[in-house]
Scaffold this motif. Sequence first.
Motif, short mmCIF file in Angstrom:
data_model
loop_
_atom_site.label_atom_id
_atom_site.label_comp_id
_atom_site.label_asym_id
_atom_site.label_seq_id
_atom_site.Cartn_x
_atom_site.Cartn_y
_atom_site.Cartn_z
N UNK A 159 0.84 -1.21 0.00
CA UNK A 159 0.00 0.00 0.00
C UNK A 159 0.87 1.25 0.00
N UNK A 160 1.92 1.25 0.80
CA UNK A 160 2.83 2.40 0.83
C UNK A 160 3.53 2.58 -0.51
N UNK A 161 3.96 1.48 -1.11
CA UNK A 161 4.65 1.55 -2.40
C UNK A 161 3.77 2.16 -3.48
N UNK A 162 2.47 1.80 -3.44
CA UNK A 162 1.53 2.31 -4.46
C UNK A 162 0.85 3.60 -4.04
N UNK A 163 1.17 4.11 -2.85
CA UNK A 163 0.56 5.36 -2.39
C UNK A 163 -0.92 5.23 -2.10
N UNK A 164 -1.35 4.06 -1.65
CA UNK A 164 -2.78 3.82 -1.41
C UNK A 164 -3.11 3.99 0.08
N UNK A 165 -4.05 4.88 0.42
CA UNK A 165 -4.52 4.96 1.80
C UNK A 165 -5.12 3.61 2.22
N UNK A 166 -4.88 3.21 3.48
CA UNK A 166 -5.31 1.88 3.91
C UNK A 166 -5.86 1.94 5.33
N UNK A 167 -7.02 1.33 5.51
CA UNK A 167 -7.59 1.09 6.83
C UNK A 167 -7.26 -0.35 7.19
N UNK A 168 -6.36 -0.53 8.14
CA UNK A 168 -5.85 -1.85 8.48
C UNK A 168 -6.45 -2.33 9.79
N UNK A 169 -7.19 -3.44 9.73
CA UNK A 169 -7.70 -4.01 10.97
C UNK A 169 -6.52 -4.46 11.84
N UNK B 50 2.33 -8.61 13.28
CA UNK B 50 2.33 -9.61 14.34
C UNK B 50 3.38 -9.37 15.42
N UNK B 51 4.28 -8.41 15.22
CA UNK B 51 5.30 -8.16 16.24
C UNK B 51 5.73 -6.70 16.18
N UNK B 52 6.34 -6.25 17.27
CA UNK B 52 6.70 -4.85 17.39
C UNK B 52 7.77 -4.44 16.37
N UNK B 53 8.72 -5.33 16.09
CA UNK B 53 9.81 -4.97 15.18
C UNK B 53 9.29 -4.66 13.78
N UNK B 54 8.44 -5.52 13.24
CA UNK B 54 7.91 -5.26 11.89
C UNK B 54 6.94 -4.09 11.90
N UNK C 101 8.74 3.25 7.40
CA UNK C 101 8.54 3.32 5.95
C UNK C 101 7.51 4.38 5.59
N UNK C 102 6.43 4.46 6.36
CA UNK C 102 5.42 5.49 6.11
C UNK C 102 6.00 6.87 6.34
N UNK C 103 6.78 7.01 7.41
CA UNK C 103 7.36 8.32 7.73
C UNK C 103 8.27 8.82 6.61
N UNK C 104 9.00 7.91 5.99
CA UNK C 104 9.89 8.29 4.89
C UNK C 104 9.13 8.86 3.71
N UNK C 105 7.87 8.44 3.55
CA UNK C 105 7.05 8.97 2.46
C UNK C 105 6.67 10.42 2.69
N UNK D 180 11.76 5.57 20.85
CA UNK D 180 11.55 6.98 21.12
C UNK D 180 10.79 7.61 19.96
N UNK D 181 9.59 8.08 20.24
CA UNK D 181 8.73 8.60 19.17
C UNK D 181 9.37 9.77 18.44
N UNK D 182 9.98 10.67 19.20
CA UNK D 182 10.59 11.83 18.58
C UNK D 182 11.72 11.43 17.65
N UNK D 183 12.49 10.43 18.04
CA UNK D 183 13.60 9.98 17.21
C UNK D 183 13.10 9.32 15.93
N UNK D 184 11.96 8.62 16.01
CA UNK D 184 11.43 7.90 14.84
C UNK D 184 10.71 8.86 13.90
N UNK D 185 9.87 9.73 14.46
CA UNK D 185 9.00 10.55 13.64
C UNK D 185 9.48 11.99 13.49
N UNK D 186 10.48 12.36 14.26
CA UNK D 186 11.02 13.71 14.13
C UNK D 186 10.19 14.77 14.81
#
Length: 340
Positions: free
Chosen positions: A90-100, A105-109, A116-120, A334-340
């Motif tokens: 969805x991010x690659x194609x620029x498609x808005x997504x409502x994800x249930x 399945x894990x914090x790392x992914x 990846x979204x933030x880089x966009x 750290x949210x600030x470090x990830x999202x600026x």
Amino acid sequence: MSELRIGIVGVGAMGADHAERIVRRTSGARLVAVSDPDVARAEELADRLSVAPGAVRMIADPLELIGAREVDAVILASPGFAHAEQLFACLEHGKPVLCEKPLTMDAASSLQVVEAEHKLGRQLIQVGFMRRFDPEYAELKRLLDSGELGRLLLLHNVHRNKANGPGFRSELIVRDSMVHEVDVARWLFDSEISKITVHAPKPTGLVPDDVLDPQFAVFEMANGAMADVEVFVNFQVGYEVRCEAVAERGSATIGLGAGVFTRAAGHWGGAMPEDFRVRFDRAYDIEVQQWVEAVGRGEIDGPSAWDGYAAAAVCEAGIASLSTGQPVTVDLADRQAVLG
């Protein structure tokens, strides 16, 4: 854009419910495609919901659906293990997504999805924590934010399902059920959860010997407040969700039942819904309608990928606590470090 053209990935109980919602109760949107590993089920739904022959296309490959030119936005109701790959598409194609839920399945992914979204430089992901859209929860949030009751101190939650199948293991009770209270606590307190302890009393005799049900969890908030939740997914009676907020100058409770209470033949009471789709039907309607309208404005204004990641991190700590009964500190970036 006159109508938002939506594709749905995963048309089991939740995805089929969303498909019906888009077609029958959501304005400004049109269902154009569905995908599911059960091709026959997807084809039957597509045929049944097509206003004209072929109006809803069945696309067997979910990644093909996400990339299809006729799909403007995507609802992911697929199993959690498939979400990471589908969200990246969805991010690659620029498609808005409502994800249930879960985001993944894990914090790392989940954190990788956030990054990846933030880089966009543009928010495309909304996570389906629908309780934020339920009229009772929304009113509770407004009341607490108004300051009328003073500072929120404690939150008590009850989350009970009538029954779940034998495949619903102890860890899933944390990841798929308790996760809603994780988000509710973060949202109502406007604070992260810093520590979680999950206790397991002697389980009900109606589950396999290795399943811990019910469970009782305590959340310690970063702002010093606390919340607790009882989760019981084989309650046998019906679907019950309650929340009591205790503040400095009073308390407020939701989930006591909005239906008709009767007194007759030596009994009093009202009906209890069979499952979450009944209790939160209105919440889902509001959630999807507001998502459609926000996407039409080029925005996402619901629970974010960060909210999905934070919930995953708490649940990961909760599963670790479940095995020991001891408090586990939440390992949150750290949210600030990830999202600026």
